[in-house]
Design a protein around this motif. Sequence first.
Motif, short mmCIF file in Angstrom:
data_model
loop_
_atom_site.label_atom_id
_atom_site.label_comp_id
_atom_site.label_asym_id
_atom_site.label_seq_id
_atom_site.Cartn_x
_atom_site.Cartn_y
_atom_site.Cartn_z
N GLN A 668 109.41 50.41 72.65
CA GLN A 668 110.75 50.75 71.93
C GLN A 668 111.12 52.32 72.44
N ARG A 669 110.23 53.11 72.31
CA ARG A 669 110.79 54.59 72.77
C ARG A 669 111.29 54.38 74.47
N TYR A 670 110.34 53.58 75.20
CA TYR A 670 110.85 53.73 76.64
C TYR A 670 112.07 52.92 76.75
N MET A 671 112.54 52.01 76.08
CA MET A 671 113.77 51.30 76.37
C MET A 671 114.78 52.13 75.92
N THR A 672 114.94 52.80 74.69
CA THR A 672 115.72 53.59 74.29
C THR A 672 116.35 54.84 75.05
N ASN A 673 114.97 55.39 75.68
CA ASN A 673 115.26 56.79 76.37
C ASN A 673 115.58 56.30 77.76
N ARG A 674 115.04 55.16 78.34
CA ARG A 674 115.66 54.87 79.78
C ARG A 674 117.16 54.29 79.77
N GLU A 675 117.66 53.97 78.50
CA GLU A 675 118.93 53.57 78.38
C GLU A 675 119.76 54.79 78.45
N VAL A 676 119.34 55.68 77.61
CA VAL A 676 120.08 57.21 77.80
C VAL A 676 120.10 57.59 79.06
N SER A 677 119.22 57.78 79.67
CA SER A 677 118.98 58.12 81.19
C SER A 677 119.94 57.55 81.99
N ARG A 678 120.05 56.13 81.74
CA ARG A 678 120.95 55.35 82.58
C ARG A 678 122.29 55.73 82.36
N GLN A 679 122.71 56.14 80.94
CA GLN A 679 124.08 56.30 80.99
C GLN A 679 124.51 57.92 81.06
N THR A 680 123.52 58.71 81.23
CA THR A 680 123.82 59.97 81.15
C THR A 680 123.73 60.67 82.57
N ALA A 681 124.69 61.55 82.81
CA ALA A 681 124.35 62.35 83.97
C ALA A 681 123.22 63.66 84.03
N TYR A 682 122.33 63.64 84.99
CA TYR A 682 121.58 64.57 85.08
C TYR A 682 121.86 65.79 84.52
N GLU A 683 120.85 66.45 83.96
CA GLU A 683 121.03 67.82 83.21
C GLU A 683 119.70 68.41 83.20
N ALA A 684 119.49 69.84 83.79
CA ALA A 684 118.37 70.50 83.71
C ALA A 684 118.21 71.44 82.46
N SER A 685 118.06 70.62 81.28
CA SER A 685 118.49 71.27 80.21
C SER A 685 117.03 70.86 79.52
N ALA A 686 116.51 71.58 78.09
CA ALA A 686 115.38 70.95 77.57
C ALA A 686 115.49 69.73 76.93
N GLU A 687 116.74 69.50 76.43
CA GLU A 687 116.94 68.08 75.72
C GLU A 687 116.64 67.04 76.61
N HIS A 688 117.13 67.39 77.76
CA HIS A 688 117.06 66.19 79.10
C HIS A 688 115.51 66.15 79.52
N PHE A 689 114.86 67.30 79.66
CA PHE A 689 113.50 67.20 80.14
C PHE A 689 112.44 66.36 78.98
N ALA A 690 112.88 66.86 77.70
CA ALA A 690 112.12 66.12 76.80
C ALA A 690 112.50 64.58 76.59
N ARG A 691 113.53 64.17 76.97
CA ARG A 691 113.85 62.74 76.83
C ARG A 691 113.11 62.20 78.02
N ARG A 692 113.39 62.46 79.21
CA ARG A 692 112.49 61.97 80.22
C ARG A 692 111.03 62.20 80.20
N ALA A 693 110.46 63.32 79.70
CA ALA A 693 109.05 63.30 79.41
C ALA A 693 108.45 62.17 78.72
N LEU A 694 109.18 61.93 77.49
CA LEU A 694 108.65 60.85 76.62
C LEU A 694 108.59 59.64 77.24
N GLN A 695 110.12 59.29 78.04
CA GLN A 695 110.37 57.90 78.70
C GLN A 695 109.22 57.82 79.75
N ASN A 696 108.71 58.72 80.55
CA ASN A 696 107.81 58.51 81.44
C ASN A 696 106.48 58.25 81.01
N ILE A 697 106.00 59.19 80.10
CA ILE A 697 104.80 58.89 79.56
C ILE A 697 104.48 57.68 79.04
#
Length: 885
Positions: A668-697
């Motif tokens: 569930q966590r993967y699907m939600t976060n991957r979807e946000v990643s898909r919809q959002t342009a890359y940003e080098a910000s703490a919030e984006h780092f956090a989302r991708r870290a959780l998605q990838n682990i």
Amino acid sequence: MRTEQPKVIHLKDYQAPEYLIDETHLTFELYEDRTLVHAQLVMRRNPAAGSGLPPLELHGQDLELVSLSLNDRELGLGDYQLGESTLTLQPDSAEFTLDSSVVIRPESNTALEGLYKSGSMFCTQCEAEGFRKITWYLDRPDVMSKFTTTVSAEQHAYPILLSNGNPIASGSEDDGRHWATWEDPFKKPAYLFALVAGDLWCVEDSFTTMSGREVALRIYVEPENIDKCQHAMDSLKKSMKWDEEAYGREYDLDIFMIVAVNDFNMGAMENKGLNIFNSSAVLARAETATDAAHQRVEAIVAHEYFHNWSGNRVTCRDWFQLSLKEGFTVFRDAQFSSDMNSATVKRIEDVAYLRTHQFAEDAGPMAHSVRPESFIEISNFYTLTVYEKGAEVVRMIQTLLGAEGFRKGSDLYFERHDGQAVTVDDFVKAMEDANGVDLAQFKRWYSQSGTPRLVVSEQYDPQAQSYSLTFRQSCPPTPGQPNKEPFVIPVALGLLDANGAEIALRLQGEDAASGTTRVLAVSEAEQTFTFVDVPERPLPSLLRGFSAPVKLEFPYSRDQLMFLMQHDSDGFNRWEAGQQLSVQVLQELIGQYQRGEPLVMDERLTEALRSLLQNETLDAAMVAEMLSLPSEAYLTEISEVADVDAIHAAREFARRELGNGLFEPLYQRYMTNREVSRQTAYEASAEHFARRALQNIALAYLMFSERSDILSLCLDQFDNADNMTERLSALASLINSPFEEKRAKALETFAEHFKDNPLVMDQWFSVQAASPLPGGLERVQALMLHPAFTLKNPNKVRALIGAFANQNLVNFHRADGSGYRFLADQVITLNALNPQIASRLLAPLTRWRKYDSARQALMKGELERILASGELSSDVYEVVSKSLA
Ligand code: TRP
Ligand code: ZN
């Protein structure tokens, strides 16, 4: 190479320089097959060093002397003596000018120290003692001089000519050559000298300092990298602003330049006004650099910039004081990164790194104090102890003095010592004087090596409603230091009641309670602190924020750790409780494996992580950190005798159990976060780092299911992600999975796509080198033949050989010793090419005491083979001989 007995240099032998160099006028004539260096040194007797005119002894290495003159009088063979790496002559007056001309060979300099070529570009690396490979000089940091530098080169191939300071003149000649003169108005030691010549493009910006001066900012790169500089430029501007706000430090020249080079021994170098960077520490954009790489760029840009005050304006008297600039500057860049991103996550990463790697160094044959007493080769002392433990020591000073007191101390330090070359004692003295405190005992952190152990026991008295904590400190013997005196250990702590609420803290003897986190300064071998007004038996939260670099022991039960994971108000300690719980569970599995029993994991770990995953209000970065099990390297570090196979089997088993046990919430966590990643342009910000870290682990765990629908998700992320963080994570998960065909195909596609980007190819080498699947050594050997690999590039060596030896423990420690033999072979080859890299690569072999006797014998055998392999550099000689002693 070493031809004489290596000389040991001792701090206690320090003597002020006999002569000073007020002005240094350099001319470089760069050619393809040689470089001519002319140096004019305006010198005088150092009045502080005594009377008379002692002989002048200059440093030099690999220099072909063309001519030498003293006060315009050409010197003949009888007028000076050339030693192994010295030139001695007799001055006849207290003030004189010395001119020398030498030829050097940057085009064949593979050690990447002094003047060398990286690709088609000329560049320098002078710290610590590289300037002596450029010209005859007093190459020591307490000799500070005003530099003027003229560079001439062929105009077409080298349109850009740079050195420190401000450009003051330039011109072209008829023969296709041109020249530029740079003047640095600040006196500096030779190790901060820099020169660059090449066909470079630059990104320009500007910064207005707090006093309203405009500073031109330029990042120079090879043309193909011009689109990868914005993140470094943003980081630079943030750093400049932050140093004004946090330390009141303003930049001092009208121009600040960064140059990116591909061949570089370390991360970057703080040369005055002209920082030279490993391209891996500058270049970053979403498509080619991971989030971790973006954060590393930000941190290193800041680190080098901060050196302008902590290192350049105030420099080191001698190299024993290295931590004066490095420990302090690492502390400063860590504060900066905490302010820019998540402070708790930054602290977790730093502590995990320190405990895994610095603690191992402190327990090994190269252990040394933050201020070492002696060395053979200073390059070997750019260590985790000097950098990371040195930063912890500064952090402890701040914890003891408070933020305001610390700032008063740093203001006094910079004001008192601006323009000077000073010692660690001067730094501590400024802290003491600004705060009216005595740090004499605290200074043992600078002189005693080894990691202190702090054993804590508790006693609750329900009648008296008092709660006592007893601290017992000890420190294991380290080379040259059999006995240690007690340290001053700041222990930040809190007490939790049965509901997880913080108890107001009142120490015995105090009038009233104040605060819920207190810092106790433990300064005796055994010391008890008693809290009063404690209505129930509390649960202590100890060493909050990891307030001291020690090994703390307290007999927490697993249930207590789970309680702390949920309730501790200190974010770092919530993570720490989870790590301790994981360590207990993993150690139990390791025992089962060693006894040949079936592995059975304590389900409480799964349940603790389930409640984290299900709590959507928690910071995603923290959840990702807490889902990460302690690394194999950390489990090795905390083992008495490390059983690599058992550690690997236990950890992989636990990961599989967690992946399967937590499949639903992870999915569930993967699907939600991957979807946000898909919809959002890359940003080098703490919030984006956090989302991708959780998605990838989450993805990595899910892949343990070996389900084809998960494989499809992974392949989709690999193929379609718009950034390297998602793509590389998918690749790593994929290549450690059983889907062999997909593995090979993904690696091939990736290499085909990124073959022209060396930094991305480094990632490609690393993920493969670190893969624990059987046959790791053979894969690495095959990759060494890949066209993108070369032993001459340090990044490649680190990416492939370094990753194999440091991150692929099951394969490197194969029982037949083939991993050790392979590493020793590479060290022997590199010893002749690049001693600094050879010596660093060797570190895993120095840890032989950690392993079983069969592996110990094999590792020592390889160290002995290196020692006997011929003429060793002082770098490799020092590490090998100390490891065998
Ligand atoms: N002073 C550099 C830093 O910021 C360290 C460094 C860069 C270095 N290149 C080096 C040290 C080469 C020794 C050799 O940390
Ligand atoms: Zn540094």
